[in-house]
Design a protein around this motif. Structure first.
Motif, PDB file in Angstrom:
ATOM      1  N   ALA A 127      12.262  76.280  -7.935  1.00  0.00           N
ATOM      2  CA  ALA A 127      13.248  77.285  -7.526  1.00  0.00           C
ATOM      3  C   ALA A 127      12.870  77.954  -6.204  1.00  0.00           C
ATOM      4  O   ALA A 127      11.697  78.035  -5.830  1.00  0.00           O
ATOM      5  N   ARG A 128      13.889  78.445  -5.532  1.00  0.00           N
ATOM      6  CA  ARG A 128      13.746  79.182  -4.267  1.00  0.00           C
ATOM      7  C   ARG A 128      14.158  80.636  -4.490  1.00  0.00           C
ATOM      8  O   ARG A 128      14.843  80.967  -5.460  1.00  0.00           O
ATOM      9  N   LEU A 129      13.771  81.490  -3.547  1.00  0.00           N
ATOM     10  CA  LEU A 129      14.049  82.918  -3.671  1.00  0.00           C
ATOM     11  C   LEU A 129      15.546  83.202  -3.769  1.00  0.00           C
ATOM     12  O   LEU A 129      15.968  84.057  -4.537  1.00  0.00           O
ATOM     13  N   PHE A 130      16.382  82.502  -3.026  1.00  0.00           N
ATOM     14  CA  PHE A 130      17.821  82.786  -3.071  1.00  0.00           C
ATOM     15  C   PHE A 130      18.392  82.537  -4.469  1.00  0.00           C
ATOM     16  O   PHE A 130      19.331  83.217  -4.887  1.00  0.00           O
ATOM     17  N   GLU A 131      17.803  81.597  -5.223  1.00  0.00           N
ATOM     18  CA  GLU A 131      18.259  81.355  -6.588  1.00  0.00           C
ATOM     19  C   GLU A 131      17.874  82.513  -7.506  1.00  0.00           C
ATOM     20  O   GLU A 131      18.659  82.937  -8.358  1.00  0.00           O
ATOM     21  N   LEU A 132      16.675  83.027  -7.309  1.00  0.00           N
ATOM     22  CA  LEU A 132      16.226  84.181  -8.085  1.00  0.00           C
ATOM     23  C   LEU A 132      17.090  85.398  -7.777  1.00  0.00           C
ATOM     24  O   LEU A 132      17.492  86.126  -8.682  1.00  0.00           O
ATOM     25  N   VAL A 133      17.392  85.618  -6.507  1.00  0.00           N
ATOM     26  CA  VAL A 133      18.243  86.742  -6.108  1.00  0.00           C
ATOM     27  C   VAL A 133      19.609  86.629  -6.784  1.00  0.00           C
ATOM     28  O   VAL A 133      20.147  87.610  -7.298  1.00  0.00           O
ATOM     29  N   ALA A 134      20.163  85.435  -6.814  1.00  0.00           N
ATOM     30  CA  ALA A 134      21.459  85.219  -7.461  1.00  0.00           C
ATOM     31  C   ALA A 134      21.384  85.524  -8.953  1.00  0.00           C
ATOM     32  O   ALA A 134      22.264  86.189  -9.503  1.00  0.00           O
ATOM     33  N   ARG A 135      20.329  85.066  -9.615  1.00  0.00           N
ATOM     34  CA  ARG A 135      20.159  85.316 -11.049  1.00  0.00           C
ATOM     35  C   ARG A 135      19.984  86.800 -11.329  1.00  0.00           C
ATOM     36  O   ARG A 135      20.380  87.286 -12.380  1.00  0.00           O
ATOM     37  N   ALA A 136      19.412  87.532 -10.376  1.00  0.00           N
ATOM     38  CA  ALA A 136      19.170  88.964 -10.546  1.00  0.00           C
ATOM     39  C   ALA A 136      20.347  89.806 -10.063  1.00  0.00           C
ATOM     40  O   ALA A 136      20.199  90.998  -9.823  1.00  0.00           O
ATOM     41  N   GLY A 137      21.503  89.204  -9.908  1.00  0.00           N
ATOM     42  CA  GLY A 137      22.712  89.967  -9.589  1.00  0.00           C
ATOM     43  C   GLY A 137      22.982  90.191  -8.126  1.00  0.00           C
ATOM     44  O   GLY A 137      23.966  90.808  -7.766  1.00  0.00           O
ATOM     45  N   GLY A 138      22.106  89.734  -7.250  1.00  0.00           N
ATOM     46  CA  GLY A 138      22.323  89.881  -5.811  1.00  0.00           C
ATOM     47  C   GLY A 138      21.566  91.053  -5.210  1.00  0.00           C
ATOM     48  O   GLY A 138      20.999  91.885  -5.915  1.00  0.00           O
ATOM     49  N   LEU A 139      21.574  91.088  -3.889  1.00  0.00           N
ATOM     50  CA  LEU A 139      20.890  92.142  -3.144  1.00  0.00           C
ATOM     51  C   LEU A 139      21.765  93.382  -3.035  1.00  0.00           C
ATOM     52  O   LEU A 139      22.979  93.277  -2.900  1.00  0.00           O
ATOM     53  N   CYS A 140      21.139  94.544  -3.066  1.00  0.00           N
ATOM     54  CA  CYS A 140      21.849  95.802  -2.820  1.00  0.00           C
ATOM     55  C   CYS A 140      22.176  95.906  -1.335  1.00  0.00           C
ATOM     56  O   CYS A 140      21.566  95.229  -0.506  1.00  0.00           O
ATOM     57  N   LEU A 141      23.119  96.770  -1.003  1.00  0.00           N
ATOM     58  CA  LEU A 141      23.473  96.971   0.398  1.00  0.00           C
ATOM     59  C   LEU A 141      22.291  97.493   1.206  1.00  0.00           C
ATOM     60  O   LEU A 141      22.198  97.245   2.403  1.00  0.00           O
ATOM     61  N   GLU A 142      21.377  98.193   0.543  1.00  0.00           N
ATOM     62  CA  GLU A 142      20.224  98.763   1.238  1.00  0.00           C
ATOM     63  C   GLU A 142      19.083  97.776   1.415  1.00  0.00           C
ATOM     64  O   GLU A 142      18.046  98.123   1.973  1.00  0.00           O
ATOM     65  N   ALA A 143      19.227  96.551   0.951  1.00  0.00           N
ATOM     66  CA  ALA A 143      18.162  95.552   1.067  1.00  0.00           C
ATOM     67  C   ALA A 143      17.967  95.164   2.530  1.00  0.00           C
ATOM     68  O   ALA A 143      18.928  94.956   3.263  1.00  0.00           O
ATOM     69  N   ASP A 144      16.718  95.081   2.936  1.00  0.00           N
ATOM     70  CA  ASP A 144      16.386  94.683   4.312  1.00  0.00           C
ATOM     71  C   ASP A 144      16.199  93.167   4.332  1.00  0.00           C
ATOM     72  O   ASP A 144      15.109  92.653   4.112  1.00  0.00           O
ATOM     73  N   ILE A 145      17.284  92.447   4.608  1.00  0.00           N
ATOM     74  CA  ILE A 145      17.252  90.982   4.536  1.00  0.00           C
ATOM     75  C   ILE A 145      16.407  90.355   5.632  1.00  0.00           C
ATOM     76  O   ILE A 145      16.060  89.182   5.542  1.00  0.00           O
ATOM     77  N   TYR A 146      16.054  91.122   6.649  1.00  0.00           N
ATOM     78  CA  TYR A 146      15.245  90.588   7.739  1.00  0.00           C
ATOM     79  C   TYR A 146      13.763  90.532   7.390  1.00  0.00           C
ATOM     80  O   TYR A 146      12.974  89.961   8.130  1.00  0.00           O
ATOM     81  N   GLN A 147      13.385  91.120   6.265  1.00  0.00           N
ATOM     82  CA  GLN A 147      11.984  91.084   5.854  1.00  0.00           C
ATOM     83  C   GLN A 147      11.712  90.097   4.725  1.00  0.00           C
ATOM     84  O   GLN A 147      10.598  90.031   4.219  1.00  0.00           O
ATOM     85  N   ILE A 148      12.734  89.337   4.326  1.00  0.00           N
ATOM     86  CA  ILE A 148      12.530  88.352   3.261  1.00  0.00           C
ATOM     87  C   ILE A 148      12.962  86.965   3.735  1.00  0.00           C
ATOM     88  O   ILE A 148      13.795  86.841   4.625  1.00  0.00           O
ATOM     89  N   ASN A 149      12.362  85.960   3.149  1.00  0.00           N
ATOM     90  CA  ASN A 149      12.719  84.571   3.426  1.00  0.00           C
ATOM     91  C   ASN A 149      13.364  84.017   2.165  1.00  0.00           C
ATOM     92  O   ASN A 149      12.679  83.653   1.214  1.00  0.00           O
ATOM     93  N   GLN A 150      14.686  83.936   2.154  1.00  0.00           N
ATOM     94  CA  GLN A 150      15.388  83.512   0.948  1.00  0.00           C
ATOM     95  C   GLN A 150      15.192  82.037   0.629  1.00  0.00           C
ATOM     96  O   GLN A 150      15.495  81.588  -0.464  1.00  0.00           O
ATOM     97  N   ALA A 151      14.650  81.274   1.564  1.00  0.00           N
ATOM     98  CA  ALA A 151      14.365  79.859   1.313  1.00  0.00           C
ATOM     99  C   ALA A 151      12.952  79.650   0.767  1.00  0.00           C
ATOM    100  O   ALA A 151      12.558  78.524   0.484  1.00  0.00           O
ATOM    101  N   GLN A 152      12.198  80.724   0.592  1.00  0.00           N
ATOM    102  CA  GLN A 152      10.815  80.652   0.122  1.00  0.00           C
ATOM    103  C   GLN A 152      10.735  79.983  -1.256  1.00  0.00           C
ATOM    104  O   GLN A 152      11.496  80.299  -2.161  1.00  0.00           O
TER     105      GLN A 152
END
Length: 119
Positions: free
Chosen positions: A77-102
């Motif tokens: 699994a990749r991080l973007f799959e985990l994010v999807a399973r966890a309901g998605g990112l909040c509007l306040e999430a700093d997407i520039y500090q994460i690698n969703q393909a990790q």
């Protein structure tokens, strides 16, 4: 006695404060109010559903995410799959500090950072 433009300024300030509070609290929705978005992130070659014969991993996710917790995912699994399973990112999430393909590994703890006031 307040002048008309001062009254509008005070009213505008109150409206801005109410809207800011609503936006900042959007991450604190109850789990039942969150709609899963797994279908947006399904890979064609690997479904998000785990079969008994398939190796799996457990990952802990917290921070600027709608449904923090521990999730069971496919071993590759990749991080973007985990994010999807966890309901998605909040509007306040700093997407520039994460690698969703990790790629994820068993036992990881992922903390999704919040935006700072200067970003």
């Amino acid at each position: 006695m307040l002048k008309p433009w001062q009254s509008y300024g005070i009213l505008g300030f109150i409206v801005i404060m109410i809207l800011s509070t609503m936006i900042l609290n959007q991450c604190r929705k109850k789990q039942s109010e969150v709609t899963p978005v797994d279908y947006l992130f399904e890979r064609q070659d690997q479904p998000l559903i785990i079969t008994e014969s398939q190796p799996y991993i457990f990952i802990d996710i917290k921070g600027a995410i709608y449904q923090p917790g521990v999730y069971k995912l496919a071993e590759d699994a990749r991080l973007f799959e985990l994010v999807a399973r966890a309901g998605g990112l909040c509007l306040e999430a700093d997407i520039y500090q994460i690698n969703q393909a990790q790629k994820l590994t068993d036992g990881m703890s992922i903390i999704i950072p919040y935006k700072t006031s200067d970003t």
